[in-house]
Design a protein around this motif. Structure first.
Motif, PDB file in Angstrom:
ATOM      1  N   LEU A  15       0.823  -1.046  -0.008  1.00 14.76           N
ATOM      2  CA  LEU A  15      -0.005   0.070  -0.137  1.00 14.76           C
ATOM      3  C   LEU A  15       0.827   1.130  -0.066  1.00 14.76           C
ATOM      4  N   GLU A  16       0.667   2.133  -0.924  1.00 15.51           N
ATOM      5  CA  GLU A  16       1.395   3.536  -1.110  1.00 15.51           C
ATOM      6  C   GLU A  16       1.235   4.051   0.223  1.00 15.51           C
ATOM      7  N   PHE A  17       2.164   5.061   0.737  1.00 15.50           N
ATOM      8  CA  PHE A  17       2.258   5.663   1.754  1.00 15.50           C
ATOM      9  C   PHE A  17       1.103   6.781   1.740  1.00 15.50           C
ATOM     10  N   SER A  18       1.073   7.500   0.688  1.00 17.65           N
ATOM     11  CA  SER A  18      -0.343   8.432   0.547  1.00 17.65           C
ATOM     12  C   SER A  18      -1.490   7.907   0.717  1.00 17.65           C
ATOM     13  N   ASP A  19      -1.717   6.463   0.211  1.00 22.74           N
ATOM     14  CA  ASP A  19      -3.109   5.889   0.300  1.00 22.74           C
ATOM     15  C   ASP A  19      -3.439   5.852   1.870  1.00 22.74           C
ATOM     16  N   PHE A  20      -2.077   5.328   2.539  1.00 22.13           N
ATOM     17  CA  PHE A  20      -2.353   4.946   3.907  1.00 22.13           C
ATOM     18  C   PHE A  20      -2.721   5.952   4.776  1.00 22.13           C
ATOM     19  N   LEU A  21      -2.124   7.239   4.455  1.00 20.26           N
ATOM     20  CA  LEU A  21      -2.254   8.530   5.067  1.00 20.26           C
ATOM     21  C   LEU A  21      -3.595   9.082   4.920  1.00 20.26           C
ATOM     22  N   ASP A  22      -3.996   8.960   3.741  1.00 18.16           N
ATOM     23  CA  ASP A  22      -5.476   9.464   3.240  1.00 18.16           C
ATOM     24  C   ASP A  22      -6.488   8.612   4.072  1.00 18.16           C
ATOM     25  N   SER A  23      -6.620   7.396   4.043  1.00 20.00           N
ATOM     26  CA  SER A  23      -7.578   6.519   4.950  1.00 20.00           C
ATOM     27  C   SER A  23      -7.407   6.662   6.292  1.00 20.00           C
ATOM     28  N   ALA A  24      -5.915   6.875   6.798  1.00 22.85           N
ATOM     29  CA  ALA A  24      -5.844   7.144   8.165  1.00 22.85           C
ATOM     30  C   ALA A  24      -6.612   8.444   8.800  1.00 22.85           C
ATOM     31  N   TRP A  25      -6.315   9.505   7.880  1.00 22.22           N
ATOM     32  CA  TRP A  25      -6.742  10.527   8.349  1.00 22.22           C
ATOM     33  C   TRP A  25      -8.237  10.936   8.310  1.00 22.22           C
ATOM     34  N   SER A  26      -8.911   9.989   7.373  1.00 20.72           N
ATOM     35  CA  SER A  26     -10.116  10.125   7.391  1.00 20.72           C
ATOM     36  C   SER A  26     -10.925   9.065   8.469  1.00 20.72           C
ATOM     37  N   ALA A  27     -10.345   8.455   8.962  1.00 22.32           N
ATOM     38  CA  ALA A  27     -10.779   7.442  10.013  1.00 22.32           C
ATOM     39  C   ALA A  27     -10.487   7.891  11.499  1.00 22.32           C
ATOM     40  N   ILE A  28      -9.624   8.687  11.573  1.00 23.39           N
ATOM     41  CA  ILE A  28      -9.175   9.442  12.969  1.00 23.39           C
ATOM     42  C   ILE A  28      -9.958  10.680  13.222  1.00 23.39           C
ATOM     43  N   SER A  29     -10.840  10.834  14.203  1.00 24.19           N
ATOM     44  CA  SER A  29     -11.404  12.136  14.612  1.00 24.19           C
ATOM     45  C   SER A  29     -10.540  12.972  15.787  1.00 24.19           C
ATOM     46  N   LEU A  30     -10.778  14.067  16.041  1.00 29.45           N
ATOM     47  CA  LEU A  30     -10.081  14.571  17.053  1.00 29.45           C
ATOM     48  C   LEU A  30     -10.307  14.029  18.269  1.00 29.45           C
ATOM     49  N   LYS A  31     -11.152  13.360  18.596  1.00 27.69           N
ATOM     50  CA  LYS A  31     -11.270  12.854  20.057  1.00 27.69           C
ATOM     51  C   LYS A  31     -10.490  11.809  20.336  1.00 27.69           C
ATOM     52  N   GLU A  32      -9.718  11.393  19.356  1.00 31.84           N
ATOM     53  CA  GLU A  32      -9.017  10.325  19.307  1.00 31.84           C
ATOM     54  C   GLU A  32      -7.621  11.087  19.865  1.00 31.84           C
ATOM     55  N   TYR A  33      -7.447  12.081  19.629  1.00 28.55           N
ATOM     56  CA  TYR A  33      -6.184  12.910  20.039  1.00 28.55           C
ATOM     57  C   TYR A  33      -6.388  13.621  21.367  1.00 28.55           C
ATOM     58  N   PHE A  34      -7.642  13.960  21.656  1.00 29.52           N
ATOM     59  CA  PHE A  34      -7.611  14.983  22.809  1.00 29.52           C
ATOM     60  C   PHE A  34      -8.075  13.998  24.215  1.00 29.52           C
ATOM     61  N   TYR A  35      -8.899  12.931  23.826  1.00 28.39           N
ATOM     62  CA  TYR A  35      -9.280  12.223  24.854  1.00 28.39           C
ATOM     63  C   TYR A  35      -8.265  11.665  25.771  1.00 28.39           C
ATOM     64  N   PRO A  36      -6.999  11.068  25.115  1.00 31.59           N
ATOM     65  CA  PRO A  36      -6.119  10.550  25.741  1.00 31.59           C
ATOM     66  C   PRO A  36      -5.078  11.381  26.446  1.00 31.59           C
ATOM     67  N   LEU A  37      -5.096  12.978  26.027  1.00 33.83           N
ATOM     68  CA  LEU A  37      -4.548  14.007  26.590  1.00 33.83           C
ATOM     69  C   LEU A  37      -4.976  14.228  27.698  1.00 33.83           C
ATOM     70  N   ILE A  38      -6.562  14.406  28.022  1.00 28.03           N
ATOM     71  CA  ILE A  38      -7.334  14.373  29.040  1.00 28.03           C
ATOM     72  C   ILE A  38      -7.086  13.464  30.187  1.00 28.03           C
ATOM     73  N   LYS A  39      -6.893  12.297  29.646  1.00 28.13           N
ATOM     74  CA  LYS A  39      -7.012  11.300  30.531  1.00 28.13           C
ATOM     75  C   LYS A  39      -5.533  11.342  31.200  1.00 28.13           C
ATOM     76  N   CYS A  40      -4.535  11.404  30.324  1.00 31.75           N
ATOM     77  CA  CYS A  40      -3.156  11.544  30.829  1.00 31.75           C
ATOM     78  C   CYS A  40      -2.970  12.730  31.788  1.00 31.75           C
ATOM     79  N   SER A  41      -3.619  13.679  31.636  1.00 27.58           N
ATOM     80  CA  SER A  41      -3.629  14.986  32.655  1.00 27.58           C
ATOM     81  C   SER A  41      -4.026  14.571  33.877  1.00 27.58           C
ATOM     82  N   ILE A  42      -5.402  13.905  33.895  1.00 31.33           N
ATOM     83  CA  ILE A  42      -5.900  13.525  35.091  1.00 31.33           C
ATOM     84  C   ILE A  42      -4.936  12.574  36.055  1.00 31.33           C
ATOM     85  N   PHE A  43      -4.465  11.474  35.207  1.00 28.49           N
ATOM     86  CA  PHE A  43      -3.658  10.485  35.968  1.00 28.49           C
ATOM     87  C   PHE A  43      -2.396  11.124  36.423  1.00 28.49           C
ATOM     88  N   SER A  44      -1.884  12.229  35.608  1.00 30.01           N
ATOM     89  CA  SER A  44      -0.812  12.961  36.298  1.00 30.01           C
ATOM     90  C   SER A  44      -1.149  13.825  37.578  1.00 30.01           C
TER      91      SER A  44
END
Length: 92
Positions: A15-44
């Motif tokens: 699979l080409e890198f560009s095809d992988f990145l296109d499908s990955a960015w379309s499948a990942i939403s912002l909550k997958e970035y921010f929820y772990p950061l929130i949990k990490c902050s609370i754990f800290s």
């Protein structure tokens, strides 16, 4: 992890890198970035509060400091597992 996924996709299914990145960015939403950061902050903050509380209550010599550190570590580990069980359904 994205780089590793790209490499695995490239070498296993050609699979080409560009095809992988296109499908990955379309499948990942912002909550997958921010929820772990929130949990990490609370754990800290939790770890910090337990460590400070246990350190201020510690008295005696090196043996007591070692025992208090071991006790604080056990409390933090159990507390993080419990907090993770509480936060996961709330955030997701």
């Amino acid at each position: 992890s994205v780089l590793t996924g790209m490499m695995v996709a490239r070498f296993s299914i050609n699979l080409e890198f560009s095809d992988f990145l296109d499908s990955a960015w379309s499948a990942i939403s912002l909550k997958e970035y921010f929820y772990p950061l929130i949990k990490c902050s609370i754990f800290s903050v939790y770890s910090l509060l337990v460590g400070i509380t246990m350190a201020l209550a510690c008295h005696g010599g090196a043996k007591e400091v070692g025992m208090t550190t071991t006790r604080a570590t056990a409390i933090v580990i159990v507390g993080i597992v419990i907090l993770d069980g509480i936060l996961t359904p709330i955030l997701y």
